[in-house]
Design an enzyme around this catalytic site. Sequence first.
Site, PDB file in Angstrom:
ATOM      1  N   ARG A  23      51.442 -11.546  32.743  1.00 38.48           N
ATOM      2  CA  ARG A  23      52.888 -11.754  32.843  1.00 38.48           C
ATOM      3  C   ARG A  23      53.186 -13.253  32.800  1.00 38.48           C
ATOM      4  O   ARG A  23      52.417 -14.054  33.314  1.00 38.48           O
ATOM      5  CB  ARG A  23      53.379 -11.157  34.169  1.00 38.48           C
ATOM      6  N   ASN A  87      51.628 -11.430  46.100  1.00 38.67           N
ATOM      7  CA  ASN A  87      50.530 -11.044  45.223  1.00 38.67           C
ATOM      8  C   ASN A  87      49.220 -11.535  45.798  1.00 38.67           C
ATOM      9  O   ASN A  87      49.088 -12.716  46.113  1.00 38.67           O
ATOM     10  CB  ASN A  87      50.699 -11.697  43.842  1.00 38.67           C
ATOM     11  N   ASP A 103      45.827 -12.344  38.939  1.00 37.94           N
ATOM     12  CA  ASP A 103      46.464 -11.337  39.779  1.00 37.94           C
ATOM     13  C   ASP A 103      45.436 -10.241  40.059  1.00 37.94           C
ATOM     14  O   ASP A 103      44.896  -9.641  39.137  1.00 37.94           O
ATOM     15  CB  ASP A 103      47.680 -10.773  39.040  1.00 37.94           C
ATOM     16  N   ASP A 105      45.976  -7.340  41.682  1.00 38.02           N
ATOM     17  CA  ASP A 105      46.587  -6.022  41.838  1.00 38.02           C
ATOM     18  C   ASP A 105      47.196  -5.735  43.205  1.00 38.02           C
ATOM     19  O   ASP A 105      48.315  -5.247  43.273  1.00 38.02           O
ATOM     20  CB  ASP A 105      45.598  -4.885  41.518  1.00 38.02           C
ATOM     21  N   ASP A 107      49.237  -5.927  46.478  1.00 33.28           N
ATOM     22  CA  ASP A 107      50.473  -6.628  46.819  1.00 33.28           C
ATOM     23  C   ASP A 107      50.903  -6.222  48.219  1.00 33.28           C
ATOM     24  O   ASP A 107      50.644  -5.100  48.650  1.00 33.28           O
ATOM     25  CB  ASP A 107      51.601  -6.256  45.840  1.00 33.28           C
ATOM     26  N   ASP A 120      49.686  -0.833  45.654  1.00 32.34           N
ATOM     27  CA  ASP A 120      48.774  -0.840  44.501  1.00 32.34           C
ATOM     28  C   ASP A 120      47.300  -0.800  44.865  1.00 32.34           C
ATOM     29  O   ASP A 120      46.450  -1.328  44.145  1.00 32.34           O
ATOM     30  CB  ASP A 120      49.076  -2.033  43.577  1.00 32.34           C
ATOM     31  N   GLU A 123      45.413   1.000  42.074  1.00 34.82           N
ATOM     32  CA  GLU A 123      45.255   0.129  40.905  1.00 34.82           C
ATOM     33  C   GLU A 123      44.147  -0.902  41.158  1.00 34.82           C
ATOM     34  O   GLU A 123      43.316  -1.157  40.288  1.00 34.82           O
ATOM     35  CB  GLU A 123      46.581  -0.576  40.605  1.00 34.82           C
TER      36      GLU A 123
END
EC number: 3.6.1.15
Length: 177
Positions: A23, A87, A103, A105, A107, A120, A123
């Site tokens: 991102r 994050n 990052d 994943d 959070d 997450d 994830e």
Amino acid sequence: MKLPKEGDFITIQSYKHDGELHRTWRDTMVLKTTENAIIGVNNHTLVTENDGRRWVTREPAIVYFHKKYWFNIIAMIRENGTSYYCNLASPYLLDSEALKYIDYDLDVKVFADGEKRLLDVDEYERHRKEMNYPTEIDYILKENVKILVDWINQQRGPFSEAYVNIWYKRYLELRNR
């Protein structure tokens, strides 16, 4: 690399552990830089996802990045109060292109009423296996979740209402120049 100064605009890029761009935030205004930290603000900032989708942030948000902690903090200033999106991520690095971090994943979301949620986890577990996160990274991230929750509970740094007010006021002063 020359540090950005107050009022400069920088790009922020998050990556995944495998090196893939995740991102990008364009035009984050820098409010303060120190040897170890950068404080900035996003307000109606263009965000581009790795699949090309683009969107614009809805509200002003104070962003906090540190070179020693494995998290970054976004304080979103909303009508019902400040909420936080944190994050779990590598410490940032800064080059001529952008402020960059990986990052990981996980959070932590803190709602305006103080409720905290770890997000997450599935994830994170999936990516940990797929991208072979080293055991040391897993340990560091779990320890930094503890540090982050401690900061939240103590209203330390970005989790202090005074901190958010000071930096938002400074942003308004710079914006109106």
